[in-house]
Design a protein around this motif. Structure first.
Motif, PDB file in Angstrom:
ATOM      1  N   GLY A  73      24.530  -4.746  46.042  1.00 34.94           N
ATOM      2  CA  GLY A  73      25.641  -5.616  45.630  1.00 34.94           C
ATOM      3  C   GLY A  73      26.788  -4.852  44.999  1.00 34.94           C
ATOM      4  N   GLY A 110      28.784  -5.501  40.798  1.00 32.13           N
ATOM      5  CA  GLY A 110      28.585  -4.868  39.499  1.00 32.13           C
ATOM      6  C   GLY A 110      27.144  -4.498  39.216  1.00 32.13           C
ATOM      7  N   ASN A 115      31.676 -14.485  45.618  1.00 33.31           N
ATOM      8  CA  ASN A 115      32.311 -14.194  44.346  1.00 33.31           C
ATOM      9  C   ASN A 115      33.603 -13.408  44.544  1.00 33.31           C
ATOM     10  OD1 ASN A 115      32.893 -13.611  41.689  1.00 33.31           O
ATOM     11  ND2 ASN A 115      30.756 -13.209  41.137  1.00 33.31           N
ATOM     12  N   ASP A 159      36.084 -13.715  42.211  1.00 34.69           N
ATOM     13  CA  ASP A 159      36.710 -13.998  40.913  1.00 34.69           C
ATOM     14  C   ASP A 159      37.333 -12.736  40.323  1.00 34.69           C
ATOM     15  OD1 ASP A 159      37.242 -15.997  38.918  1.00 34.69           O
ATOM     16  OD2 ASP A 159      35.966 -14.842  37.585  1.00 34.69           O
ATOM     17  N   GLU A 160      37.024 -11.614  40.903  1.00 34.00           N
ATOM     18  CA  GLU A 160      37.526 -10.286  40.470  1.00 34.00           C
ATOM     19  C   GLU A 160      38.427 -10.270  39.228  1.00 34.00           C
ATOM     20  OE1 GLU A 160      40.001  -7.680  43.238  1.00 34.00           O
ATOM     21  OE2 GLU A 160      38.172  -6.520  43.051  1.00 34.00           O
ATOM     22  N   SER A 161      37.795 -10.147  38.080  1.00 38.95           N
ATOM     23  CA  SER A 161      38.565 -10.164  36.818  1.00 38.95           C
ATOM     24  C   SER A 161      38.170  -9.044  35.877  1.00 38.95           C
ATOM     25  CB  SER A 161      38.330 -11.483  36.082  1.00 38.95           C
ATOM     26  OG  SER A 161      38.416 -12.583  36.946  1.00 38.95           O
ATOM     27  N   TYR A 185      37.466 -15.229  33.015  1.00 37.08           N
ATOM     28  CA  TYR A 185      36.700 -14.066  33.472  1.00 37.08           C
ATOM     29  C   TYR A 185      35.225 -14.426  33.632  1.00 37.08           C
ATOM     30  CZ  TYR A 185      34.143  -9.637  32.648  1.00 37.08           C
ATOM     31  OH  TYR A 185      33.276  -8.579  32.692  1.00 37.08           O
ATOM     32  N   ILE A 186      34.735 -15.247  32.726  1.00 35.96           N
ATOM     33  CA  ILE A 186      33.316 -15.560  32.708  1.00 35.96           C
ATOM     34  C   ILE A 186      32.867 -16.238  34.004  1.00 35.96           C
ATOM     35  CG2 ILE A 186      33.563 -17.812  31.549  1.00 35.96           C
ATOM     36  CD1 ILE A 186      30.756 -15.209  31.047  1.00 35.96           C
ATOM     37  N   GLY A 206      33.143 -15.239  36.798  1.00 34.69           N
ATOM     38  CA  GLY A 206      32.612 -14.234  37.712  1.00 34.69           C
ATOM     39  C   GLY A 206      31.113 -14.060  37.537  1.00 34.69           C
ATOM     40  N   GLU A 228      27.470 -15.189  37.805  1.00 30.37           N
ATOM     41  CA  GLU A 228      27.065 -16.034  38.931  1.00 30.37           C
ATOM     42  C   GLU A 228      26.775 -17.494  38.600  1.00 30.37           C
ATOM     43  OE1 GLU A 228      24.066 -13.464  40.505  1.00 30.37           O
ATOM     44  OE2 GLU A 228      22.502 -14.249  39.205  1.00 30.37           O
ATOM     45  N   ILE A 268      24.375 -15.742  45.958  1.00 25.72           N
ATOM     46  CA  ILE A 268      25.754 -15.388  45.614  1.00 25.72           C
ATOM     47  C   ILE A 268      25.977 -13.916  45.885  1.00 25.72           C
ATOM     48  CG2 ILE A 268      25.103 -15.167  43.161  1.00 25.72           C
ATOM     49  CD1 ILE A 268      28.120 -16.023  42.636  1.00 25.72           C
ATOM     50  N   ASN A 269      27.086 -13.618  46.532  1.00 22.37           N
ATOM     51  CA  ASN A 269      27.448 -12.229  46.816  1.00 22.37           C
ATOM     52  C   ASN A 269      28.915 -11.973  46.549  1.00 22.37           C
ATOM     53  OD1 ASN A 269      25.006 -12.142  49.320  1.00 22.37           O
ATOM     54  ND2 ASN A 269      25.176 -10.537  47.782  1.00 22.37           N
ATOM     55  N   THR A 308      30.581  -6.751  49.186  1.00 24.23           N
ATOM     56  CA  THR A 308      29.222  -6.737  49.741  1.00 24.23           C
ATOM     57  C   THR A 308      29.237  -7.406  51.115  1.00 24.23           C
ATOM     58  OG1 THR A 308      28.417  -7.091  47.483  1.00 24.23           O
ATOM     59  CG2 THR A 308      26.823  -7.379  49.263  1.00 24.23           C
ATOM     60  N   CYS A 332      24.189 -14.320  29.040  1.00 20.44           N
ATOM     61  CA  CYS A 332      24.701 -13.397  30.063  1.00 20.44           C
ATOM     62  C   CYS A 332      25.101 -12.094  29.393  1.00 20.44           C
ATOM     63  CB  CYS A 332      25.874 -14.005  30.835  1.00 20.44           C
ATOM     64  SG  CYS A 332      27.486 -13.749  30.067  1.00 20.44           S
ATOM     65  N   LEU A 353      28.101 -10.637  29.031  1.00 25.62           N
ATOM     66  CA  LEU A 353      29.479 -10.417  28.568  1.00 25.62           C
ATOM     67  C   LEU A 353      29.468  -9.735  27.203  1.00 25.62           C
ATOM     68  CD1 LEU A 353      32.581 -12.597  28.978  1.00 25.62           C
ATOM     69  CD2 LEU A 353      32.077 -11.703  26.730  1.00 25.62           C
TER      70      LEU A 353
HETATM   71  C1  LIG Z   1      30.750 -11.616  32.628  1.00 26.27           C
HETATM   72  C2  LIG Z   1      30.497 -11.291  34.064  1.00 26.27           C
HETATM   73  C3  LIG Z   1      31.542 -11.273  34.969  1.00 26.27           C
HETATM   74  C4  LIG Z   1      31.334 -10.982  36.313  1.00 26.27           C
HETATM   75  N1  LIG Z   1      32.404 -10.985  37.160  1.00 26.27           N
HETATM   76  C5  LIG Z   1      32.195 -10.736  38.482  1.00 26.27           C
HETATM   77  C6  LIG Z   1      33.283 -10.784  39.397  1.00 26.27           C
HETATM   78  O1  LIG Z   1      34.437 -11.037  39.028  1.00 26.27           O
HETATM   79  N2  LIG Z   1      33.031 -10.540  40.710  1.00 26.27           N
HETATM   80  C7  LIG Z   1      31.749 -10.271  41.162  1.00 26.27           C
HETATM   81  O2  LIG Z   1      31.566 -10.098  42.347  1.00 26.27           O
HETATM   82  N3  LIG Z   1      30.720 -10.225  40.311  1.00 26.27           N
HETATM   83  C8  LIG Z   1      30.899 -10.456  38.999  1.00 26.27           C
HETATM   84  N4  LIG Z   1      29.824 -10.444  38.148  1.00 26.27           N
HETATM   85  C9  LIG Z   1      28.476 -10.194  38.720  1.00 26.27           C
HETATM   86  C10 LIG Z   1      27.882 -11.466  39.270  1.00 26.27           C
HETATM   87  O3  LIG Z   1      27.210 -12.159  38.227  1.00 26.27           O
HETATM   88  C11 LIG Z   1      26.885 -11.213  40.389  1.00 26.27           C
HETATM   89  O4  LIG Z   1      25.997 -10.229  39.984  1.00 26.27           O
HETATM   90  C12 LIG Z   1      27.500 -10.770  41.702  1.00 26.27           C
HETATM   91  O5  LIG Z   1      28.532 -11.623  42.099  1.00 26.27           O
HETATM   92  C13 LIG Z   1      26.433 -10.733  42.761  1.00 26.27           C
HETATM   93  O6  LIG Z   1      26.949 -10.278  43.990  1.00 26.27           O
HETATM   94  P1  LIG Z   1      26.471  -8.891  44.643  1.00 26.27           P
HETATM   95  O7  LIG Z   1      24.963  -8.851  44.562  1.00 26.27           O
HETATM   96  O8  LIG Z   1      26.954  -8.966  46.035  1.00 26.27           O
HETATM   97  O9  LIG Z   1      27.086  -7.820  43.844  1.00 26.27           O
HETATM   98  C14 LIG Z   1      30.029 -10.717  36.780  1.00 26.27           C
HETATM   99  C15 LIG Z   1      28.972 -10.720  35.869  1.00 26.27           C
HETATM  100  C16 LIG Z   1      29.192 -10.991  34.522  1.00 26.27           C
HETATM  101  C17 LIG Z   1      28.029 -11.005  33.591  1.00 26.27           C
END
Ligand SMILES: Cc1cc2nc3c(=O)[nH]c(=O)nc-3n(C[C@H](O)[C@H](O)[C@H](O)COP(=O)(O)O)c2cc1C
Ligand code: FES
Lengths: 173, 426
Positions: free
Chosen positions: B61, B64, B89, B91-93, B169-170, B172, B174, B207-208, B212, B391, B393
């Motif tokens: 993934g 992150g 996802n 939300d890229e923040s 931001y939060i 993002g 999942e 969720i991805n 990814t 979570c 954060l």
């Molecule tokens: C506070 C916080 C913010 C996050 N923001 C994002 C985000 O903006 N975009 C994202 O893809 N994942 C973000 N993540 C990670 C997601 O929770 C999740 O792991 C991810 O979307 C899974 O997709 P992947 O397995 O393809 O990486 C964030 C996690 C946390 C704890």
């Protein structure tokens, strides 16, 4: 969403103009087909309100609640969670400037100063005397390699420097 | 290519091949470039065969956490009793990260194609692409691409919807994202239950991240072995990755390199190094939520999941933030803490109070009113913010603070001892 110049319709004396009639109602009906619950349409419904009114008043929230089968208090709880929904009228041009670290080290705070000066808004969050401008600082806009990004209404502008500010402001006058 | 720059010979261009080419944005343009061939292929494959291919490729993934993608897909119920969902996802923040934006702006169909393939693999009929509210341009481009693909009947009975965020931001995280789609405040949920059992609308969900999913069509088309072979260091990190580089470099932008690429080469060669006459002081290699590296660590760091951990940090989202010797680390760490304080959803005490107090103490230090005990206080606070909340954060706020104090303690001490002029007013 582009802030409109429509007067605030929150005054108790003014008759409330429902948002969800005509085209907006059609749009909402379409949105409702995308979610298995009515509540799922809440965020998009609030965007429609803000697009039309420039901000979201308590009476708008009551209307949204009625349309989606929620309580006004619940809707308010959601509106207050998300920073992009305006709970008060804002200037015709709503300016969001990123000042988080990556932009900060590239001079974002000087861009803010230049914008406050050039727009006459003077203070963060305040609206310029002519009602045209509101400038706020926001957290990372997801364009850190294009410091400093500025969002004016719906227009995303990259690589703004203090020198470019006067010209930019002129374009929106 | 290193958008907005010309491709560098050391890049491995897969995802970013069509960045900067507006013709690739249209359905026709995309199919002309070989787009949707992988989707055609996927439609002839059994869902488990798609998942197995992705598992075999080693794709992890890109949002992150680096969780193996195929494995995540395999958690979905095999026997379908209820509707299944896919959440994308976008939300890229995370400060420092701006790669998903470029994928959506230039290659919206790459994301749609990856989405459709993932939907088939997990047997979902509905997908929501959650795009942060500030991404007005990517949203419009995605909307157009989706309309075109639907008009061409590209996805058959599958329904893909865009869902616009509204500044948080939060969302993002999942489960917060799922709550937000449901029309709720974006509060993360306690896990378990995990999304594969109880996701959006209480139904099985995967969720991805955007990047990814954008990699998936290439894996199907070129084979798992091809993807797996792309590794320069640890075989557990495969494929290419987009690194968004920002801050004090001469050529900020997105660069696509093979996993295991040296961070030093990315910064000094591809990005042209720091500004003339300046030296590199620090670097955050994986978005603001991961520990800060000093110069030596930066120059030794290999860009894969294991290489980052070896230097005491994480690969995270691949948002690389560069600080040269002009950066005031105390001020910038305060600015990051303020970001987390602003973005905390305030459910958990450790996070709500911890992020706010961390910011206040850092502001006090910057105002020349810091005390010697403040550094220990910050470390103590950070410890209580790590591993204690719903979570991460809260943990993310602690990461730059703890690593910053460890590596740049003298800068904090200079403010506290009055050797440095205050830059804030109390
Ligand atoms: C506070 C916080 C913010 C996050 N923001 C994002 C985000 O903006 N975009 C994202 O893809 N994942 C973000 N993540 C990670 C997601 O929770 C999740 O792991 C991810 O979307 C899974 O997709 P992947 O397995 O393809 O990486 C964030 C996690 C946390 C704890
Ligand atoms: S820090 Fe300014 S856009 Fe990310």
């Amino acid at each position: 969403m582009s802030a409109s110049t429509r007067p605030a319709h929150d005054a108790a004396t003014e008759e409330y103009q429902p948002v969800f009639t005509g085209k907006a109602l059609e749009q909402l009906r379409d949105i409702l087909t995308r979610y298995p619950t009515k509540q799922g349409a809440l965020l998009p419904a609030l965007w429609l309100v803000q697009q039309q009114c420039g901000w979201i008043s308590d009476r708008n929230m009551t209307e949204v609640a009625a349309v989606l089968g929620l309580t006004p208090a619940y809707v308010k709880g959601v509106v207050t969670f998300y920073t992009m929904y305006h709970q008060h009228p804002v200037g015709k041009n709503f300016v969001q400037v990123c000042t988080t670290s990556p932009c900060n080290i590239c001079g974002a705070e000087d861009v803010v100063k230049a914008l406050l000066e050039a727009t006459g808004a003077k203070e963060l969050g305040a609206t310029s005397p002519d009602g045209s401008w509101t400038v706020i600082e926001v957290e990372c806009l997801g364009a850190c390699g294009f410091a400093t990004p500025v969002l004016i209404n719906d227009d995303f502008i990259e690589s703004v420097s203090p020198e470019k500010v006067p010209e930019l402001v002129r374009k929106y006058r | 290519m290193g958008y907005p720059h010309k491709p560098h010979s050391k890049e491995t261009v897969v995802l970013s091949k069509h960045f900067g080419d507006p013709e690739a944005r249209s359905y026709k343009g995309w199919t002309k470039r070989g787009g949707y061939e992988a989707w055609q292929q996927a439609q002839t494959m059994a869902p488990t065969a798609i998942t197995d291919t992705v598992k075999e490729s080693g794709l992890r993934g890109r949002g992150g956490a680096g969780f193996p993608t195929g494995l995540k897909w395999s958690f979905m119920p095999k026997e379908k009793k209820k509707p299944h969902y896919l959440c994308v996802n976008a939300d890229e923040s995370e400060p420092g990260t701006f790669k998903d934006r470029e994928i959506m702006r230039w290659t919206p169909h790459a994301l749609l194609e990856g989405t459709a393939i993932a939907m088939r693999a997990i047997q979902a009929e509905v997908a929501y692409i959650y795009i942060r509210g500030e991404f007005t341009e990517p949203y419009a481009i995605m909307e157009r691409a989706l309309a075109e693909a639907n008009a061409a009947g590209a996805f058959g009975g599958l329904k893909i919807h865009l869902h616009r965020g509204a500044g948080a931001y939060i969302c993002g995280e999942e489960t917060a994202l799922m709550n937000s789609i449901e029309g709720k405040r974006g509060n993360p949920r306690i896990k378990p239950p995990f999304p594969a059992a109880f996701g959006v609308f209480g139904l099985p969900t995967t969720i991805n991240n955007v990047e990814t999913l954008a990699a998936v069509p290439h894996i199907l088309k070129n084979g798992a072995a091809w993807y797996k072979a792309m590794t320069l260091s640890n075989p557990k990190s495969t494929g290419t990755k987009l690194f968004s580089v920002c801050g004090h470099v001469q050529r900020p932008g997105n660069y696509e390199v093979t996993m295991g690429f040296p961070l030093k080469d990315l910064l000094y060669e591809l990005c042209g190094g720091v500004r003339p006459g300046r030296t590199l002081k620090a670097c955050i290699p994986g978005g603001s939520s991961v520990p800060i590296l000093n110069r030596e660590e930066t120059e030794s760091c290999l860009l894969d999941y294991e290489g980052a951990v070896e230097q005491g940090t994480m690969l995270g989202s691949g948002g690389v933030i560069v600080f040269d010797d002009t950066a005031d680390m105390v001020y910038q760490i305060m600015r990051l803490a303020r970001f987390y304080a602003h973005e905390s959803c305030a459910q958990c005490t450790q996070c709500r109070e911890g992020t706010a107090w961390t910011t206040k103490i850092l502001e006090r230090i910057l105002a020349g009113q810091g005390k010697t005990a403040d550094l220990d206080l910050l470390l103590d606070l950070s410890e209580n913010m790590t591993g204690k909340t719903i979570c991460v954060l809260s943990d993310s706020c602690a990461a730059p603070v703890v690593s910053g104090i460890k590596r740049f303690k003298n800068e904090f001490e200079d403010y506290i001892a009055g050797r440095r002029r205050p830059v804030m007013v109390a």
